[in-house]
Design a protein around this motif. Sequence first.
Motif, PDB file in Angstrom:
ATOM      1  N   GLY A  15      32.522 -19.761  40.502  1.00 27.61           N
ATOM      2  CA  GLY A  15      32.623 -19.917  39.148  1.00 27.61           C
ATOM      3  C   GLY A  15      33.819 -20.791  38.700  1.00 27.61           C
ATOM      4  O   GLY A  15      34.142 -20.948  37.425  1.00 27.61           O
ATOM      5  N   LYS A  16      34.367 -21.529  39.705  1.00 28.26           N
ATOM      6  CA  LYS A  16      35.512 -22.292  39.602  1.00 28.26           C
ATOM      7  C   LYS A  16      35.451 -23.374  40.555  1.00 28.26           C
ATOM      8  O   LYS A  16      34.814 -23.233  41.578  1.00 28.26           O
ATOM      9  CB  LYS A  16      36.877 -21.775  39.409  1.00 28.26           C
ATOM     10  CG  LYS A  16      37.190 -20.913  40.552  1.00 28.26           C
ATOM     11  CD  LYS A  16      38.439 -20.100  40.694  1.00 28.26           C
ATOM     12  CE  LYS A  16      38.517 -19.149  39.740  1.00 28.26           C
ATOM     13  NZ  LYS A  16      39.756 -18.208  39.857  1.00 28.26           N
ATOM     14  N   PRO A  17      36.244 -24.391  40.431  1.00 26.32           N
ATOM     15  CA  PRO A  17      36.372 -25.610  41.580  1.00 26.32           C
ATOM     16  C   PRO A  17      37.134 -24.874  42.780  1.00 26.32           C
ATOM     17  O   PRO A  17      38.020 -23.844  42.768  1.00 26.32           O
ATOM     18  CB  PRO A  17      37.326 -26.382  40.993  1.00 26.32           C
ATOM     19  CG  PRO A  17      37.148 -26.514  39.513  1.00 26.32           C
ATOM     20  CD  PRO A  17      36.935 -24.955  39.113  1.00 26.32           C
ATOM     21  N   CYS A  18      36.427 -24.825  43.729  1.00 21.06           N
ATOM     22  CA  CYS A  18      36.724 -24.117  44.934  1.00 21.06           C
ATOM     23  C   CYS A  18      36.627 -24.772  46.345  1.00 21.06           C
ATOM     24  O   CYS A  18      35.452 -25.499  46.634  1.00 21.06           O
ATOM     25  CB  CYS A  18      36.096 -22.707  45.260  1.00 21.06           C
ATOM     26  SG  CYS A  18      36.372 -21.661  46.243  1.00 21.06           S
ATOM     27  N   ALA A  38      40.575 -13.899  47.152  1.00 18.76           N
ATOM     28  CA  ALA A  38      41.307 -15.125  46.996  1.00 18.76           C
ATOM     29  C   ALA A  38      40.764 -16.118  45.906  1.00 18.76           C
ATOM     30  O   ALA A  38      41.692 -16.880  45.529  1.00 18.76           O
ATOM     31  CB  ALA A  38      41.115 -15.769  48.406  1.00 18.76           C
ATOM     32  N   VAL A  39      39.572 -16.098  45.829  1.00 18.96           N
ATOM     33  CA  VAL A  39      39.119 -17.011  44.439  1.00 18.96           C
ATOM     34  C   VAL A  39      39.480 -16.380  43.347  1.00 18.96           C
ATOM     35  O   VAL A  39      40.110 -17.118  42.260  1.00 18.96           O
ATOM     36  CB  VAL A  39      37.481 -16.756  44.594  1.00 18.96           C
ATOM     37  CG1 VAL A  39      36.929 -17.634  43.181  1.00 18.96           C
ATOM     38  CG2 VAL A  39      36.962 -17.609  45.740  1.00 18.96           C
ATOM     39  N   LYS A  40      39.434 -15.042  43.043  1.00 22.73           N
ATOM     40  CA  LYS A  40      39.955 -14.329  41.717  1.00 22.73           C
ATOM     41  C   LYS A  40      41.436 -14.689  41.283  1.00 22.73           C
ATOM     42  O   LYS A  40      41.671 -15.086  40.408  1.00 22.73           O
ATOM     43  CB  LYS A  40      39.700 -12.710  41.911  1.00 22.73           C
ATOM     44  CG  LYS A  40      38.074 -12.338  41.787  1.00 22.73           C
ATOM     45  CD  LYS A  40      37.958 -10.892  41.849  1.00 22.73           C
ATOM     46  CE  LYS A  40      36.801 -10.267  42.055  1.00 22.73           C
ATOM     47  NZ  LYS A  40      36.546  -8.984  42.044  1.00 22.73           N
ATOM     48  N   ALA A  60      40.590 -22.927  43.355  1.00 24.17           N
ATOM     49  CA  ALA A  60      40.892 -21.962  44.740  1.00 24.17           C
ATOM     50  C   ALA A  60      41.041 -23.237  45.935  1.00 24.17           C
ATOM     51  O   ALA A  60      40.097 -23.907  46.053  1.00 24.17           O
ATOM     52  CB  ALA A  60      39.836 -21.099  45.076  1.00 24.17           C
ATOM     53  N   ASP A  61      42.118 -22.954  46.646  1.00 20.36           N
ATOM     54  CA  ASP A  61      42.076 -23.689  47.859  1.00 20.36           C
ATOM     55  C   ASP A  61      42.106 -22.630  49.053  1.00 20.36           C
ATOM     56  O   ASP A  61      43.546 -21.999  49.284  1.00 20.36           O
ATOM     57  CB  ASP A  61      43.334 -24.663  47.992  1.00 20.36           C
ATOM     58  CG  ASP A  61      43.352 -25.620  49.186  1.00 20.36           C
ATOM     59  OD1 ASP A  61      42.492 -25.512  50.150  1.00 20.36           O
ATOM     60  OD2 ASP A  61      44.272 -26.321  49.309  1.00 20.36           O
ATOM     61  N   LYS A  63      46.364 -19.886  48.036  1.00 19.83           N
ATOM     62  CA  LYS A  63      47.280 -20.459  47.467  1.00 19.83           C
ATOM     63  C   LYS A  63      47.457 -20.127  45.995  1.00 19.83           C
ATOM     64  O   LYS A  63      47.900 -20.685  45.124  1.00 19.83           O
ATOM     65  CB  LYS A  63      47.432 -21.997  47.464  1.00 19.83           C
ATOM     66  CG  LYS A  63      47.471 -22.600  48.627  1.00 19.83           C
ATOM     67  CD  LYS A  63      47.547 -24.340  48.821  1.00 19.83           C
ATOM     68  CE  LYS A  63      47.613 -24.725  50.168  1.00 19.83           C
ATOM     69  NZ  LYS A  63      47.684 -26.323  50.079  1.00 19.83           N
ATOM     70  N   GLY A  64      46.985 -18.837  46.030  1.00 19.05           N
ATOM     71  CA  GLY A  64      47.093 -18.140  44.509  1.00 19.05           C
ATOM     72  C   GLY A  64      48.364 -17.385  43.991  1.00 19.05           C
ATOM     73  O   GLY A  64      49.548 -17.735  44.453  1.00 19.05           O
TER      74      GLY A  64
END
Length: 481
Positions: free
Chosen positions: A344-347, A378-380, A386-387, A406-407
């Motif tokens: 749901g986001k650039p990942c 990691a995405v959240k 997210a990278d 890298k959150g």
Amino acid sequence: MLTSVNDHPKSLDSCYLCIVRFRKSYLPLLAIISLAAIAAYELYWIKGLYKTRREATVSEIRVSITWAEMEELTARRKQSSDSVHFSAQVYGGSNVRLSKIVSTQFASPGDSIPKAITVAKVDKPFEADILGETSGETNLPVMDSILAHRLDSLGYPLEHRIVLMDGEEVLAEAQTPAYTSSSWDEHISMTSIANRGAGYELYCEPMTGSILRGMIGVLLMSAGILLILALVFYQMVRALRKQRELDEMKSDFTSNMTHELKTPIAVAYAANDAMLVYGLDKNPEKREEYLKVTRESLEKLNGMVEQILSMSMENRDRLSLHIENTELKPLLDSVAAQAHLSAGKPCEIAVSVTPESLTADIDASLMSSVIATLLDNAVKYSGDSADIRLTAEVIDGHVRISVRDKGIGIAPEKQAHIFEKFYRVPTGDVHDVKGYGIGLFFAKTIVEKHGGHISVDSEPGKGSTFTIELPPVILNEVKNL
């Protein structure tokens, strides 16, 4: 305006919760106050005991001075032909009183066998006239030697100086060899029996040390009782704090789980209503699209239910691991692709397996869920994009799978709790990151049932790395949870 009957139980529940929270908040304070009160009472009791022991010690020293004076007088009287030996039962205090006088008459000086013995009872304060002529004042050095020996035998080895005074005039004085004068010296005064009108002034080192040494058993017992009570109160406060944390976690879990479960249900309802209301059964493409949405929502709901059931079954030892030798590259690629689609986001998820043919003895389905949970987190917690790096390699014969992002990272004091059931890193009332606090607990449980270990290395603002380390070989093909 009418009030619903159902509002009363809710208000009662609210009152009960307020009372429970009030008690939990003030119980630690009450425990501390109780412990302080017990300590204060023990100190008061010990102070009273010390005062009693001190008074008894001073009284014993007075008696010892009188006893030493009588012994010295007896020694001098024995040097005459008609010597009188005096022994006395002496009562402590400033007004010393004798109960009897024993008169021993010898035929000649130096005899050890008396010629006659006479006992006279004394019912009035002791007067020097009863003794007859004393043949001079007390030999203070001899008396001090007798006094020091008696004090040692009684357990009061006090260094002291004793002065015989007649008013302001110093008649004689003596002291023990090790005595040194100090401003902290104790001072004891009493009237002399053998020297009419004279009195003794005794200066000795502080008696506090010897008195406390005599009370060492009582002091140790009191300290032990206080220590035990402190430990009991500490464990009680710790248990209450833990219970409060569990209540908060339970409340957060209920709130988050309700929100998470309602979302796929609402989506499925909306898709189903759209097909019923708008007659989408005549439009195969739309029908298929809405049915697909419904299916995905139900699958998501089923996944949540399965995860919760897994936690329940873990406690009953009913879930099984189906161990197979599995290639990790296809498994990680599949899990990474699913995480990318649902982000749901650039990942960006980079998968690296060294060597590419690397295999591990795992339950592929459950381990996929574990890695999916780590990727989902990691995405959240990676902000707007997210990278992520997903790697698998062999180190020291162990298969190691890592998920690095890298959150926002995790504070050090929170890292020890993130694998606990229902725990979520506190974010206040912000619910932009969904979840109900069992994902990492589930992951830890599954990894440990594989005989492995999961850990985290994180720094706030720089990201987190979750590492799964699996043993080289798992011998049993089926392990019971």
